[in-house]
Design an enzyme around this catalytic site. Structure first.
Site, short mmCIF file in Angstrom:
data_model
loop_
_atom_site.label_atom_id
_atom_site.label_comp_id
_atom_site.label_asym_id
_atom_site.label_seq_id
_atom_site.Cartn_x
_atom_site.Cartn_y
_atom_site.Cartn_z
N LYS A 142 0.77 -1.06 0.04
CA LYS A 142 -0.02 0.11 0.03
C LYS A 142 0.75 1.28 -0.14
O LYS A 142 0.64 2.06 -0.85
CB LYS A 142 -0.99 0.01 1.22
CG LYS A 142 -1.96 1.22 1.24
CD LYS A 142 -2.64 1.35 2.52
CE LYS A 142 -1.77 1.84 3.86
NZ LYS A 142 -2.77 1.89 4.77
N ASP A 160 -6.64 1.28 0.96
CA ASP A 160 -6.56 1.37 2.75
C ASP A 160 -7.77 1.02 3.05
O ASP A 160 -8.55 0.26 2.27
CB ASP A 160 -6.20 2.75 3.06
CG ASP A 160 -7.34 3.76 2.60
OD1 ASP A 160 -8.19 3.39 1.70
OD2 ASP A 160 -7.43 4.95 2.84
#
Length: 243
Positions: A142, A160
């Site tokens: 991420k 997220d």
């Protein structure tokens, strides 16, 4: 008989859903077109002055708010905005700056370790490819995707909690893992919208499609949304959504 044939032909002409989503391709295009109209130049809320400070800020943002990270990094980046300066500052002093952020001890260790790795392996520069980024201490997929997208302008989907929730809640990209949601979004989001898509989805999740009580009355895609449960049946876009 003729009416049945006409009805059958009309059904056959309807766009089919894109595999793995609840939406047709025109519906997906319209969702992101509206996001573009609403926020033509979406930006993340972490403050940074270079790819290195962006990388550090994203590492620090895990299990923390952007507001909290910004408060800590403003004075830190004022004196340490390169890997060399950060390394010279040292783990203890970095920890003093970020003490208000969750898991600060481990994060201070990672910031120093990734600064060392950047100097040792990349000449002090942040690499612009995912494989190299995820090898840095404290950097996961991420974080790498955020850096690739924001610092280097590469289409990437940083999944997220907000994007994971929206992908599953509205059926845009349902998946059991962030990686599964990322793969679907990268496949179904129209290419012309892919660069900013993760920012649009994060901001939509943060301010409208909230975890506990989504504010459907404020949602610009409420009439397109296929979420199983909504807080209102009345779509009320805040902006003009004409083509």
């Amino acid at each position: 008989m003729e009416n049945a044939k006409i009805k059958s032909e009309a059904v056959a002409k309807r766009p089919s859903r894109v595999a793995g989503t609840l939406y047709t391709r025109p519906e997906i295009h319209e969702i992101f077109r509206r996001f573009l109209v609403q926020r033509p130049e979406p930006k993340g809320e972490l403050e940074y002055v270079s790819p290195f400070t962006l990388l550090v800020a994203v590492v620090l943002s895990a299990q923390a708010t952007d507001v909290g990270v910004n408060k800590a990094t403003r004075p830190l980046f004022a004196i340490a905005d390169t890997p060399e300066k950060m390394l010279a500052l040292g783990e203890e002093k970095v920890g003093d700056y970020i003490r208000t952020i969750g898991l600060w001890r481990n994060k201070a260790k990672n910031v120093i370790a990734l600064s060392e790795a950047l100097i040792r392996d990349h000449g002090g520069e942040v690499p612009d490819n995912r494989d190299a980024l995820v090898k840095l201490p404290g950097v996961g997929r991420k974080t790498a995707n955020v850096v690739l997208n924001v610092a280097f302008g590469q289409p990437a989907m940083a999944v997220d909690t907000h994007i994971f929730r929206i992908g599953n809640r509205i059926g845009l990209a349902p998946g059991k893992t962030p990686e599964a949601v990322e793969e679907k979004l990268m496949r179904v989001v129209p290419k012309e919208y892919l660069l900013h898509a993760h920012h649009w989805l994060i901001l939509h999740g943060r301010y409208v499609c909230k975890a506990r009580k989504p504010e459907c009355e404020m949602c610009i895609i409420a009439d397109l949304c296929k979420a199983a449960v909504k807080t209102t049946d009345i779509p009320a876009p805040l902006i003009t959504i004409r083509a």
